[in-house]
Design a protein around this motif. Structure first.
Motif, PDB file in Angstrom:
ATOM      1  N   LYS A 233      33.160 -24.449  -4.462  1.00 40.22           N
ATOM      2  CA  LYS A 233      32.267 -24.563  -3.259  1.00 40.22           C
ATOM      3  C   LYS A 233      33.365 -25.710  -2.600  1.00 40.22           C
ATOM      4  O   LYS A 233      32.567 -26.937  -2.206  1.00 40.22           O
ATOM      5  CB  LYS A 233      31.085 -25.255  -3.172  1.00 40.22           C
TER       6      LYS A 233
ATOM      7  N   ILE B  84      31.404 -23.556   3.913  1.00 44.50           N
ATOM      8  CA  ILE B  84      30.984 -22.135   4.045  1.00 44.50           C
ATOM      9  C   ILE B  84      32.225 -21.411   3.569  1.00 44.50           C
ATOM     10  O   ILE B  84      33.384 -21.728   3.805  1.00 44.50           O
ATOM     11  CB  ILE B  84      30.887 -21.798   5.814  1.00 44.50           C
TER      12      ILE B  84
ATOM     13  N   ASP C  23      28.960 -17.447   0.888  1.00 44.50           N
ATOM     14  CA  ASP C  23      28.003 -17.197   1.769  1.00 44.50           C
ATOM     15  C   ASP C  23      27.780 -16.073   2.769  1.00 44.50           C
ATOM     16  O   ASP C  23      26.936 -15.290   2.793  1.00 44.50           O
ATOM     17  CB  ASP C  23      28.261 -18.336   2.916  1.00 44.50           C
TER      18      ASP C  23
ATOM     19  N   GLU D 194      26.239 -11.679  -0.979  1.00 40.83           N
ATOM     20  CA  GLU D 194      26.728 -12.459   0.472  1.00 40.83           C
ATOM     21  C   GLU D 194      25.766 -11.895   1.527  1.00 40.83           C
ATOM     22  O   GLU D 194      25.235 -10.766   1.424  1.00 40.83           O
ATOM     23  CB  GLU D 194      28.021 -12.325   0.659  1.00 40.83           C
TER      24      GLU D 194
ATOM     25  N   TYR E 124      25.459 -23.444  10.489  1.00 40.09           N
ATOM     26  CA  TYR E 124      25.613 -24.514   9.410  1.00 40.09           C
ATOM     27  C   TYR E 124      25.140 -25.650   9.962  1.00 40.09           C
ATOM     28  O   TYR E 124      24.539 -26.550   9.341  1.00 40.09           O
ATOM     29  CB  TYR E 124      26.972 -24.601   8.958  1.00 40.09           C
TER      30      TYR E 124
ATOM     31  N   LYS F 143      20.279 -21.727   6.757  1.00 40.12           N
ATOM     32  CA  LYS F 143      21.076 -21.036   5.497  1.00 40.12           C
ATOM     33  C   LYS F 143      21.529 -19.914   6.128  1.00 40.12           C
ATOM     34  O   LYS F 143      21.447 -19.082   7.331  1.00 40.12           O
ATOM     35  CB  LYS F 143      20.092 -20.433   4.337  1.00 40.12           C
ATOM     36  N   ALA F 144      22.719 -19.296   5.425  1.00 34.70           N
ATOM     37  CA  ALA F 144      23.517 -18.011   5.827  1.00 34.70           C
ATOM     38  C   ALA F 144      22.304 -16.954   5.998  1.00 34.70           C
ATOM     39  O   ALA F 144      21.351 -16.741   5.065  1.00 34.70           O
ATOM     40  CB  ALA F 144      24.508 -17.732   4.897  1.00 34.70           C
TER      41      ALA F 144
END
Length: 694
Positions: free
Chosen positions: A378, A382, A400, A419, A639, A644-645
């Motif tokens: 990570k 993103i 994400d 995703e 973000y 959250k995504a």
């Protein structure tokens, strides 16, 4: 530096004529001490000792040369280059130092420089076996396979390490389409070193490319059993399952989900607190790929990046050394360009994190240049999956979003993706037609008096099920021919396999035209010999579908069960030809026969398709750039708000909606709501086609 002794290469540098004859050199006992450390593979200690030699004897080429070798071994490539430059300034006639510099430039991603130094080494010492082997590797990278093969053979003849020579020759046999010899080479290597996971992975890849999926899976499994942490074999195994017509979408999904549990990280993923988390800041976007060149990735993203709306900057991390006209265009789009082939997964993650990337795109997936472990660390707040090995969900929590469209990922497919999907309103890519595309010639059937069907897709996508369906079409079109073109058809063994299968289905060999590869323009020109293109299943074409359309050849497709099986469908629908997307084998055959049965209609379609493609969303870089920019700003805004995504839908007008909750994010800043690109309203009906021609 190799521990092997070369007949004419001396570990002690010969003083250059311009050097002072009285310059101090390291005495034999100190050189011996260094070599003891180096040959014991104590490279860190050897590096420290070599550094002391350069301090004590700064005008001795030996010290700088061995320091460069150690730095290279320890992954400090730039420092290695500097040390070797010092050595060559003192003694330019040292073949081994020239060779080490070639290796260094090769790892820095400059094959031209690498080749120059490798040739210098061999000019100084023609019998330098390791130099021949290195030149073979550099030439392979540059696509000069026959010349590379000659140098690999020369290295073996001169006594270079046999296993390395055989492995290089095995790779080159594949590149040259000499599959029987490749198979024999790998079998020999495996018989000698049966536990070598790299040999097992290589022979499995060979079987995969030849469509022999059961053999491929057997060798992938063996490699993974020997080393459960061997990511390359498992990645290739997942790719293989997408080619295999016996694998269901559900089975493939569950295989992908094993990745996370199989490969644990050796460190905690990065945590992110951006120095500037303003939603309207300039977004720093990273691109990690081996395809930033004349490659499906480069051809599918180049125009889009050139046409973004602003408010973002791109930083490229290329894992491939190639530099061509697509690479040059992409470089002009980027703020920075990094050649990172020499970095391991963790080092690349650290670099990306230090570069403060906001949104990171993975453009390799499970394919060539895969850096999934880098993504799992990570290194950016993103992470988004886009083209490049995009065949399915990545199945990893680090990702994400996945950039797609409503045809590649229908609304019912979300549960098969870990995703969150960003559905663009049109195609998920933007195709860049080459400026050297040949002109379209008359329909071949007009002068052949028979229909020529064709497929230039990767033959790994061809299987017995598919061949059986193609044979039925050819039986419905009794005089038809089938033209297949790719590297695999350079192999007489593979051609015999295709002929044998088709013979089983009642198609004689004289109706099959099997050809090896061509340079890109010649490949495109070969479409002038094809009337109708047949798409593959369950793994469809992508770039080949766009190229066929550009050359006036309609493509008939049956979508497969995964993302990989729907590439053609989205391109065809977005190009205005939804009628070419079928829902069953019966409809697939019917559509081909319908096209073949109306030669005047097929001839007019041929004359129109290039214009339709260019005017369609598939090639509309301005429109794609607008939607892409809108999507990037939306996910960055989410973000920054601490959200959250979530799945997002981009509208034609530039709005962004959450697919659940229908929250509206508004228009992209500086977005021009007036449609700037030409709309195309294209249908298969001839009258409508002619009406839209300009």
């Amino acid at each position: 530096m190799s521990a092997r002794k070369q007949k004419k290469s001396s570990d002690r540098a010969k003083p250059h004529r311009s050097s002072a004859k009285s310059a101090a050199i390291a005495p034999p006992q100190e050189q011996k001490k260094f070599l003891e450390l180096y040959n014991a593979r104590s490279f860190i200690e050897a590096e420290h000792y070599a550094e002391k030699l350069t301090q004590r004897y700064p005008k001795d080429a030996f010290g700088w040369k061995v320091l460069g070798s150690c730095l290279h071994k320890n992954g400090q490539i730039m420092k290695a280059k500097d040390a070797l430059s010092q050595s060559l300034q003192i003694n330019t006639n040292d073949a081994q130092a020239q060779h080490l510099m070639a290796r260094t430039w090769y790892d820095l991603g400059d094959p031209t420089q690498a080749m120059a130094y490798a040739n210098k080494a061999l000019t100084l010492e023609p019998s330098f076996s390791q130099g021949h082997h290195t030149l073979a590797e550099v030439l392979t990278e540059s696509g000069n396979y026959q010349n590379a093969f000659d140098h690999a053979c020369k290295a073996e003849e001169l006594g270079y390490e046999r296993t390395s020579c055989l492995l290089t020759k095995g790779h080159l046999f594949i590149k040259l389409g000499r599959y029987n010899e490749a198979k024999q080479t790998y079998e020999m290597l495996i018989s000698e070193i049966p536990e070598n996971i790299h040999f097992l992975n290589d022979i499995a890849n060979l079987y995969k490319d030849l469509g022999q999926f059961s053999f491929a899976e057997k060798y992938y499994h063996r490699a993974c059993e020997i080393d459960p942490d061997y990511q390359a074999a498992f990645s290739n195994y997942l790719i293989c399952k997408h080619y295999n017509p016996e694998c269901s979408g559900n089975e493939i999904y569950h295989a992908i989900r094993q990745w996370e549990s199989r490969f644990s990280l050796n460190r905690t993923p990065f945590q992110h607190i951006p120095a500037n988390n303003s939603s309207d800041k300039i977004i720093r976007i990273g691109l990690v790929s081996s395809g930033l060149r004349l490659h499906p990735v480069g051809q599918m993203i180049c125009a889009a990046l050139e046409q973004h709306l602003g408010g973002m900057e791109f930083h490229a991390y290329s894992t491939n050394n190639t530099n061509d006209h697509i690479t040059e265009r992409l470089k002009k789009c980027t703020k920075s360009w990094h050649l990172v082939r020499h970095l391991n997964q963790e080092e690349l993650a650290e670099k990306i994190q230090k570069d403060e990337i906001d949104i990171l795109f993975d453009l390799s997936g499970y394919g060539d240049g895969s850096r999934l472990k880098t993504m799992s660390y990570k290194p950016a707040p993103i992470i988004v999956k886009w083209v490049g090995g995009l065949i399915n969900t990545m199945g990893l929590p680090a990702f994400d979003y996945l950039l797609s469209d409503r045809f590649e990922t229908p609304e019912s497919s979300d549960n098969f993706y870990t995703e969150k999907l960003i559905r663009l309103p049109n195609d998920y890519i933007c195709y860049t037609p080459p400026n050297y595309a040949p002109s379209i010639k008359a329909l071949p059937a007009l002068y052949n008096s028979f229909i020529t069907l064709g497929c230039f897709n990767n033959p790994a996508k061809i299987n017995r099920v598919l061949l059986g369906e193609w044979a039925k079409i050819m039986q419905d079109l009794p005089e038809s021919r089938l033209l297949l073109k790719s590297i695999q058809y350079s192999s007489s063994e593979y051609c015999d396999f295709i002929r044998d299968v088709m013979y089983e289905y009642g198609i004689s060999a004289d109706r099959l035209i099997l050809e090896g590869p061509s340079k890109h323009r010649e490949l495109l020109d070969s479409y002038n010999r094809v009337d109708i293109a047949l798409d593959t299943w369950p793994y469809s074409g992508g770039l080949t579908t766009c190229e066929a359309f550009m050359m006036g050849v309609p493509v008939v497709t049956l979508p497969g069960p995964t993302f990989a099986g729907r590439h053609s469908a989205t391109h065809l629908i977005n190009a205005g030809m939804p009628e070419l997307v079928t829902s069953s084998w019966e409809e697939y055959r019917q559509r081909v026969v319908e096209l073949a049965s109306d030669i005047p209609n097929l001839s007019v379609i041929r004359a129109c398709l290039r214009q339709f493609l260019i005017q369609s969303p598939v090639c509309d870089a301005e429109k794609f750039g607008k939607h892409f920019s809108t999507a990037m700003r939306a996910i960055w805004q989410r973000y920054c708000e601490g959200n959250k995504a979530t799945a997002l839908k981009i509208t034609e007008e530039g709005g962004v909606f959450e697919e659940k909750g229908e929250k509206f994010y508004g228009l992209q800043k500086n977005y021009d709501s007036t449609e700037r690109s030409k709309k195309s309203n294209i249908s298969l009906e001839i009258d409508h086609i002619l009406k839209n021609i300009k």
